[in-house]
Design an enzyme around this catalytic site. Structure first.
Site, mmCIF file in Angstrom:
data_model
loop_
_atom_site.group_PDB
_atom_site.id
_atom_site.type_symbol
_atom_site.label_atom_id
_atom_site.label_comp_id
_atom_site.label_asym_id
_atom_site.label_seq_id
_atom_site.Cartn_x
_atom_site.Cartn_y
_atom_site.Cartn_z
ATOM 1 N N GLY A 161 -11.213 2.611 3.483
ATOM 2 C CA GLY A 161 -10.055 2.256 2.657
ATOM 3 C C GLY A 161 -10.343 1.231 1.567
ATOM 4 O O GLY A 161 -9.982 1.431 0.415
ATOM 5 N N SER A 162 -10.983 0.143 1.911
ATOM 6 C CA SER A 162 -11.191 -0.921 0.922
ATOM 7 C C SER A 162 -12.616 -0.928 0.373
ATOM 8 O O SER A 162 -13.018 -1.870 -0.310
ATOM 9 C CB SER A 162 -10.882 -2.278 1.565
ATOM 10 O OG SER A 162 -11.772 -2.514 2.645
ATOM 11 N N THR A 222 -4.278 5.720 7.127
ATOM 12 C CA THR A 222 -5.201 4.699 6.601
ATOM 13 C C THR A 222 -4.830 3.330 7.177
ATOM 14 O O THR A 222 -5.308 2.314 6.672
ATOM 15 C CB THR A 222 -5.105 4.609 5.052
ATOM 16 O OG1 THR A 222 -3.733 4.425 4.697
ATOM 17 C CG2 THR A 222 -5.673 5.834 4.375
ATOM 18 N N ALA A 223 -3.953 3.311 8.190
ATOM 19 C CA ALA A 223 -3.464 2.029 8.725
ATOM 20 C C ALA A 223 -4.401 1.541 9.830
ATOM 21 O O ALA A 223 -5.363 0.808 9.558
ATOM 22 C CB ALA A 223 -2.031 2.185 9.201
ATOM 23 N N ARG A 224 -4.143 1.977 11.049
ATOM 24 C CA ARG A 224 -5.017 1.674 12.167
ATOM 25 C C ARG A 224 -4.965 2.864 13.126
ATOM 26 O O ARG A 224 -3.910 3.469 13.333
ATOM 27 C CB ARG A 224 -4.556 0.417 12.920
ATOM 28 C CG ARG A 224 -4.913 -0.892 12.233
ATOM 29 C CD ARG A 224 -6.420 -1.145 12.198
ATOM 30 N NE ARG A 224 -6.773 -2.419 11.595
ATOM 31 C CZ ARG A 224 -7.096 -2.591 10.317
ATOM 32 N NH1 ARG A 224 -7.111 -1.568 9.484
ATOM 33 N NH2 ARG A 224 -7.430 -3.793 9.862
ATOM 34 N N ILE A 273 0.841 -1.206 0.000
ATOM 35 C CA ILE A 273 0.000 0.000 0.000
ATOM 36 C C ILE A 273 0.875 1.255 0.000
ATOM 37 O O ILE A 273 0.631 2.208 -0.754
ATOM 38 C CB ILE A 273 -0.975 -0.014 1.201
ATOM 39 C CG1 ILE A 273 -1.941 -1.197 1.074
ATOM 40 C CG2 ILE A 273 -1.757 1.302 1.263
ATOM 41 C CD1 ILE A 273 -2.836 -1.433 2.278
ATOM 42 N N GLU A 304 -12.685 2.401 17.125
ATOM 43 C CA GLU A 304 -13.780 2.583 16.159
ATOM 44 C C GLU A 304 -15.005 1.792 16.604
ATOM 45 O O GLU A 304 -14.840 0.685 17.102
ATOM 46 C CB GLU A 304 -13.355 2.038 14.780
ATOM 47 C CG GLU A 304 -12.320 2.867 14.099
ATOM 48 C CD GLU A 304 -11.855 2.243 12.779
ATOM 49 O OE1 GLU A 304 -12.545 1.335 12.267
ATOM 50 O OE2 GLU A 304 -10.807 2.673 12.283
ATOM 51 N N ASP A 355 -8.783 7.939 8.177
ATOM 52 C CA ASP A 355 -9.789 6.946 7.782
ATOM 53 C C ASP A 355 -9.980 5.899 8.869
ATOM 54 O O ASP A 355 -10.872 5.074 8.774
ATOM 55 C CB ASP A 355 -9.340 6.267 6.472
ATOM 56 C CG ASP A 355 -10.390 5.309 5.913
ATOM 57 O OD1 ASP A 355 -11.578 5.706 5.866
ATOM 58 O OD2 ASP A 355 -10.041 4.177 5.529
ATOM 59 N N HIS A 400 -13.502 4.596 7.917
ATOM 60 C CA HIS A 400 -12.788 3.361 7.560
ATOM 61 C C HIS A 400 -13.263 2.853 6.185
ATOM 62 O O HIS A 400 -13.773 1.725 6.074
ATOM 63 C CB HIS A 400 -12.971 2.298 8.646
ATOM 64 C CG HIS A 400 -11.878 1.269 8.659
ATOM 65 N ND1 HIS A 400 -11.413 0.669 9.802
ATOM 66 C CD2 HIS A 400 -11.152 0.728 7.648
ATOM 67 C CE1 HIS A 400 -10.470 -0.203 9.489
ATOM 68 N NE2 HIS A 400 -10.293 -0.181 8.177
HETATM 69 C C1 DGY Z 1 -8.109 -4.159 6.342
HETATM 70 O O1 DGY Z 1 -8.239 -4.929 5.400
HETATM 71 O O2 DGY Z 1 -7.336 -4.378 7.274
HETATM 72 C C2 DGY Z 1 -8.923 -2.923 6.304
HETATM 73 O O3 DGY Z 1 -8.658 -2.054 7.302
HETATM 74 C C3 DGY Z 1 -10.385 -3.242 6.218
HETATM 75 O O4 DGY Z 1 -10.679 -2.917 4.921
#
Ligand code: DGY
Length: 332
Positions: free
Chosen positions: A300-301, A249-251, A171, A280, A275, A298
């Site tokens: 991202g995906s 966008t990680a955690r 990523i 959460e 994100d 959240h």
């Molecule tokens: C993941 O895959 O870890 C994301 O945060 C969820 O889409």
């Protein structure tokens, strides 16, 4: 109709428990190939409730998701028949991997398929934070826009700025590739230096802390572990150039919310695009009141294509384990 907590009548097929509602195509494949226990109401289940459902159904596999808290107690409560925990995520921080290892459970994730979608969201956050998108959008929705002015909502130009990426995996590399198109120069820190063909001219910093001083924009791409909890704290934020932009966008747990909020208030951080959040969906309320925070839930995906690909990848892993083959995305 079979209660979700009981083993279905069709015991000829392995039982797979899906902890959340998944895209239709994924549920259709799960139901075609297995006695699938679905969650049509998309209830949020505690770890104990997942274990209880798995036990009631006599599950052979559990397809779980980010947000399911599968701690040691939940894993210990899973029925003995469960052979694989296939998470619909690349991150595995919601699973107690040591407990799973002790139980002899195979744990799998869904790498690769969400790289582009997550990198796209990181760029959205960089742009949204740098160009004050949230403030502009709120102004229009509140009917508070009185017209164009030369000094209205001036943001930060990205061209020529330095993007620092911590965690240059798939990523991180995809974010770098996109940011180059905006004229940004790339710095990165990673456990291992990348070969030149992947580095593509990016400047490597063995020590992430030492890189902070050159990050006009900092984007985080490393996993949440006990060691990385609150990695970005007040002391490290102070190392960034004044007016830097933070993107995560990680955690959520890899940043210390109080420190980020204080820096957004003081101007040490010009803006943040986030994100992901610690605890959460109950994010720190301080973020909501800040004009310079650009916040997403959240996502991202969250594209149809990616979420389907994640589901299929999780099912590929379940297929492999239940057929006695090595799982393609075995985490442990
Ligand atoms: C993941 O895959 O870890 C994301 O945060 C969820 O889409």
């Amino acid at each position: 109709m079979t209660s979700p907590a009981q083993r279905p009548v069709d015991t000829a097929r392995p039982v797979v428990l899906l902890t959340r509602r998944l895209p239709d195509a994924v549920e259709a494949r799960a139901s075609r190939d297995y006695a699938a226990i679905l969650n049509p109401a998309d209830e949020t289940l505690s770890g104990a409730a997942i274990a209880e459902r798995a036990a009631g159904a006599g599950a052979d596999a559990v397809l779980c998701c980010a947000g399911d808290r599968l701690d040691a107690a939940a894993i210990a409560a899973l029925p003995a028949g469960v052979k694989v925990l296939a998470t619909f995520s690349v991150g595995t921080d919601h699973i107690d991997l040591e407990a799973a290892r002790a139980r002899g459970l195979t744990v799998t994730n869904t790498p690769d398929v969400l790289t582009d979608a997550t990198a796209d969201i990181a760029l959205l956050l960089i742009l949204g934070a740098a160009r004050r998108a949230s403030e502009g959008e709120r102004m229009i929705r509140a009917d508070a826009w009185t017209g164009w002015t030369p000094t209205q909502l001036m943001g930060t130009h990205l061209g020529g700025k330095r993007l620092g990426i911590i965690g240059m995996g798939r990523i991180g590399q995809a974010v770098a590739q996109r940011a180059r198109a905006f004229g940004m120069t790339i710095h990165y820190s990673n456990r291992k230096r990348l070969p030149a063909d992947l580095e593509q001219g990016a400047a490597y910093h063995a020590d992430p802390e030492a890189m902070l001083a050159v990050c006009d924009v900092l984007s985080l791409h490393f996993p949440a572990t006990a060691e990385t909890r609150h990695w970005l704290n007040a002391e490290r934020i102070a190392r960034l150039p004044r007016g830097a932009i933070l993107v995560n966008t990680a955690r959520g747990s890899v940043v210390e919310d109080e420190a980020v909020i204080a820096a957004l208030r003081s101007g040490q951080l010009a803006a943040a695009g986030l994100d992901v959040f610690e605890n959460e969906p109950k994010l720190h309320p301080g973020y909501r009141d800040l004009p310079n925070s650009f916040l997403l839930p959240h996502l991202g995906s969250a594209t149809v294509e990616t979420r389907c690909a994640m589901g299929f990848r999780a099912l590929d892993n379940i297929d492999a384990v239940l057929a006695g083959r090595e799982a393609p995305d075995r985490v442990m």
